[in-house]
Design an enzyme around this catalytic site. Structure first.
Site, PDB file in Angstrom:
ATOM      1  N   ASN A  12     -47.571  18.341  35.604  1.00 28.39           N
ATOM      2  CA  ASN A  12     -47.986  19.079  36.790  1.00 28.39           C
ATOM      3  C   ASN A  12     -49.001  20.135  36.387  1.00 28.39           C
ATOM      4  O   ASN A  12     -48.896  20.743  35.314  1.00 28.39           O
ATOM      5  CB  ASN A  12     -46.787  19.776  37.455  1.00 28.39           C
ATOM      6  CG  ASN A  12     -45.922  18.822  38.251  1.00 28.39           C
ATOM      7  OD1 ASN A  12     -46.357  17.727  38.596  1.00 28.39           O
ATOM      8  ND2 ASN A  12     -44.699  19.237  38.534  1.00 28.39           N
ATOM      9  N   ARG A  34     -44.958  11.888  38.680  1.00 30.20           N
ATOM     10  CA  ARG A  34     -45.060  11.840  37.214  1.00 30.20           C
ATOM     11  C   ARG A  34     -44.282  10.663  36.620  1.00 30.20           C
ATOM     12  O   ARG A  34     -44.804   9.943  35.753  1.00 30.20           O
ATOM     13  CB  ARG A  34     -44.615  13.177  36.612  1.00 30.20           C
ATOM     14  CG  ARG A  34     -45.625  14.298  36.829  1.00 30.20           C
ATOM     15  CD  ARG A  34     -45.155  15.589  36.208  1.00 30.20           C
ATOM     16  NE  ARG A  34     -43.924  16.072  36.830  1.00 30.20           N
ATOM     17  CZ  ARG A  34     -43.192  17.076  36.353  1.00 30.20           C
ATOM     18  NH1 ARG A  34     -43.543  17.688  35.236  1.00 30.20           N
ATOM     19  NH2 ARG A  34     -42.111  17.466  36.989  1.00 30.20           N
TER      20      ARG A  34
END
Length: 803
Positions: free
Chosen positions: A42, A24
């Protein structure tokens, strides 16, 4: 200035190992670099990105995901869809998706990275001497995950709130700890403590310093690590090693050792470039390496009691901040340079992960406990590997490897395979993925069965596999098979089939050696419908005729197998008693080969007179004997005949010592022994009688064990080549699969692979899962769960469906 017509928005779902590896933050930086807006979070299927901007920038962004991804990421697929433009100028990391579980991959535990190690040793860093230093590139993953998606609330770090500086680092996109779920520092934990009977606990840096002092003084410590407790002592201190060995009831089984770095490892063992890569990569396994006979000046000593009678030593590099602190930083008092690091458990039990259990179960083994307050969700032993013919050969696939999935060459329905009873691992699979568990252990202990239950639950949680099929070995006495039967009879959210059906999973039984061969086929991506010549050589496996198989030649695909050859049956006197006493197996083989029990033969001399009397009656009458075709037992027998090992303290000890004897003598050995191969009612029979006669002749002539061992290894390799040629001539098959615990023998595996390849065979050997019973769960899945197989591969010798 862009108009709304010039802007587009795309939803990008990245599947694979993309949680817990810094993916990320990478996406955030990539999007900001391209001037794109949107967010990343996520999700149940991996990582979901919504990204908005001009088309060229969007296309460049998606094209950069694979080649620029973090080194630990494994991208399996990228799905891109056009969505409605929302506007905005910022890109951010959003909250994780709370949707029902999908399919994502959880990272294995990762060794502490160089950046974190630099901070560990830097007095100016706030992570200075912090045992739990980690970032997005390293630290625990698999062993702390409680659920998905992989965020701190779903880990065992959830009860350790971040301090203000750590919160700032966690939220700062340019920080290496941006959204690092295991971030921690001395202010926010975890906390390290040294616990000693009758004394006050010592915490923090003082706990490490006192632990180093105790280790230097010869103490045995229980050290809580990533996947469980280790038992540690100074590997150079003979008395400390002997004390640990006696307390644990270890017999002569070798201990693994840990060193701080690669240069130290090179001082005590020979390390090839490939082996150096194994030692130093992020998985940090135990690597079996040849010990140096002559060590350079200043090299640390290693007690002979660490690996009695072995030329190899299992070595691993420190892989956590705590380990590095135990070896000491600049300015610390001298501490041991080589530490024994063995699993913290009682013999036969799984590694201990619970602090209370460690205080109770390890009390008779250790002098102190070095503990911390970060819970371990699931046990995960150190992995063990060795090199065979320049290629990695797994011995135990656990920490650093699990739960990385294995790609299957075909789709399977949701299934759980429970493996065998020795070196147990299990396997969950669905679609084109199979997830092998970490090492569980031998299923003959209640604690191991409990650990098995917990490990199944955790792996099912993080893979979202809900089995429709539970697969087990055909052996009627296996505890793993009994577990599978129970699992298919009682309703359970974990083991049921599709929810709308409310069905219990089906039970499938797979023959042991078929599973071995299928495991080698599956991990090599071998396609269905193409039979191979499978050599399944091990110690014990339940045969379809009720005999103990273990020297098998199969023509097999995933759906069925045909047993076309095997080692000639010999009587196994007393079952497990013969396994524990290779000298008894040797005498049974001599009797079968009609070779007299000359008192000058080491195996005969090793038996007491009353033992010889009982054995003679057993092998003559068959009383208390089972027929066996086991190649593993033949290795044991010849090891004893050569005087190498007559009684064993641990599984395969005789065969391991025999391989060690053979290795220096194989090159240039001009005269291998030779088996006799004849056609019988049950197919080809490999008769070891000529080999045994030649071994006895050499023994009585005073030939050394090394020469005998080398000639025998060459004979077994020659047998494999001859039988493969025989099958190719009659069946036209030129693909050979090698599996079974005997192929943990690196010398034999290297000989077989080299010889087969020189003769034009394609060889399927193990690289991803061990060839031993620790790998058969993968084969059970491949045989029983294939979607397009009407019989689901559950076969008898003739290939009929059989549940």
């Amino acid at each position: 200035m862009l108009t709304e017509r010039d802007r587009h928005r795309r939803r990008v779902v990245v599947h694979g190992l993309v949680q817990g590896v810094g993916f990320r933050p990478f996406v955030y930086a990539l999007a900001r670099e391209a001037g794109l807006s949107g967010q990343v979070h996520n999700c149940s299927d991996g990582v979901e990105v919504e990204v908005e901007g001009p088309t060229p920038a969007l296309e460049a962004f998606v094209a950069s995901l694979r080649p620029r991804a973090p080194s630990m990421a494994r991208i399996v697929a990228i799905d891109v869809t056009e969505v409605e433009v929302r506007g905005g100028s910022e890109f951010e990391i959003g909250l994780s998706d709370s949707a029902p579980p999908g399919r994502t991959l959880v990272s294995p535990d990762i060794a502490t990275c160089p950046d974190c190690l630099s901070e560990l040793a830097d007095p100016a860093s706030r992570y200075y001497r912090h045992p739990f230093v980690s970032c997005t590139n390293c630290g625990p993953r698999f062993t702390v995950v409680r659920g998905l998606p992989y965020d701190r609330p779903n880990t065992t770090m959830a009860d350790l709130p971040l301090c203000a500086p750590c919160s700032a680092a966690y939220a700062e996109p340019g920080d290496r700890r941006f959204h690092a779920q295991t971030i921690a520092c001395p202010q926010c934990g975890p906390v390290l403590s040294l616990v000693r009977p009758g004394l006050a606990d010592v915490t923090g840096q003082d706990a490490v310093a006192e632990s180093r002092r105790l280790l230097s003084a010869g103490a045995v410590l229980a050290v809580k690590g990533i996947g469980g407790y280790h038992l540690a002592c100074d590997a150079s201190a003979e008395q400390a090693v002997a004390t640990l060995r006696k307390r644990k009831g270890r017999g002569d089984k070798p201990f693994a050792v840990m060193v701080a770095d690669l240069p130290t490892a090179r001082q005590i063992v020979h390390v090839s470039p490939a082996e150096a890569g194994l030692l130093a990569d992020h998985r940090r396994p135990v690597v079996l390496l040849d010990q140096r006979r002559q060590r350079p000046p200043g090299a640390p000593a290693v007690s002979a009691s660490v690996a009695p009678g072995r030329t190899e030593l299992g070595v691993m590099l420190a892989y956590t901040g705590l380990h590095h602190l135990l070896f000491g930083l600049s300015g610390d008092q001298p501490s041991p340079r080589v530490l024994v690091m063995t699993s913290g458990n009682l013999a036969g039990e799984p590694i201990v992960i619970d602090d209370g259990a460690a205080r109770e179960r390890l009390v008779a083994l250790v002098d102190a406990w070095l503990v911390h307050d970060r819970p371990i969700r699931i046990p995960c032993d150190d992995s063990v590997v060795r090199m065979a013919g320049g290629i990695e050969l797994p011995v135990r696939r656990s920490r650093g490897f699990a739960p990385m999935p294995i790609s299957l060459p075909f789709a399977v329905r949701p299934a759980l395979a429970v493996g065998g009873d020795l070196k147990n691992t299990f396997c969950l699979a669905e679609g084109h993925y199979a997830w092998m568990s970490a090492h569980v252990g031998d299923m003959d202990d209640w604690a191991t069965l409990q650990a098995f239950d917990a490990a199944v639950e955790q792996l099912a949680t993080i893979t979202s596999v809900r089995p429709e099929l539970v697969v087990a070995d055909r052996h009627p006495g296996y505890r793993s098979t009994a577990w599978a039967r129970r699992a298919t009879r009682s309703p359970s959210p974990l083991h049921r089939g599709p929810a709308e059906q409310g069905a219990h999973p089906q039970l499938g039984l797979v023959q042991h050696h078929h599973a071995h061969v299928a495991a080698a086929m599956a991990e090599n991506g071998h396609p269905p419908g193409e039979p191979v010549v499978g050599f399944a050589f091990d110690g014990t496996g339940y045969g379809n005729d009720g005999a103990v198989w273990g020297g098998e030649v199969l023509v097999a695909d995933y759906d069925a197998f045909e047993r076309i050859g095997h080692l000639r049956y010999v009587r196994l006197p007393g079952g497990d008693a013969a396994v524990r006493n290779p000298c008894r197996m040797a005498l049974s083989h001599l009797h079968s080969a009609r070779i007299g029990w000359d008192p000058a033969i080491p195996s005969v001399a090793a038996c007491r007179p009353e033992e010889l009397t009982v054995l003679e009656r057993q092998v003559r009458t068959g009383l208390g004997c089972s027929p066996t075709s086991s190649m593993g037992r033949l290795f044991d027998a010849v090891s004893s005949l050569a005087g190498v090992c007559h009684r064993i303290d641990y599984e395969a000890e005789a065969a391991m010592l025999f391989e060690a004897a053979a290795r220096p003598a194989i090159d240039g050995c001009p005269d291998p022994y030779a088996f006799s191969v004849v056609s019988g009612v049950e197919g080809l029979l490999a008769d070891p009688a000529p080999v045994l006669a030649a071994v006895v002749a050499d023994v009585l002539a005073g030939v050394g064990a090394a020469r005998i061992a080398a000639r025998f290894h060459l004979a077994v390799a020659g047998l494999v080549l001859d039988l493969a040629e025989h099958v190719r001539a009659r069946r036209g098959l030129d693909t050979v699969a090698l599996s079974g615990g005997v192929f943990l023998n690196a010398a034999l595996t290297t000989l077989c692979v080299k010889g087969l390849q020189q003769r034009g065979f394609r060889v399927l050997r193990h690289r991803l899962v061990p060839p031993s019973d620790a790998g058969i769960a993968l084969g059970q899945i491949a045989v029983a769960a294939r979607r397009d197989s009407s019989s689901h591969g559950i076969t008898t010798t003739e290939g009929r469906a059989d549940d």
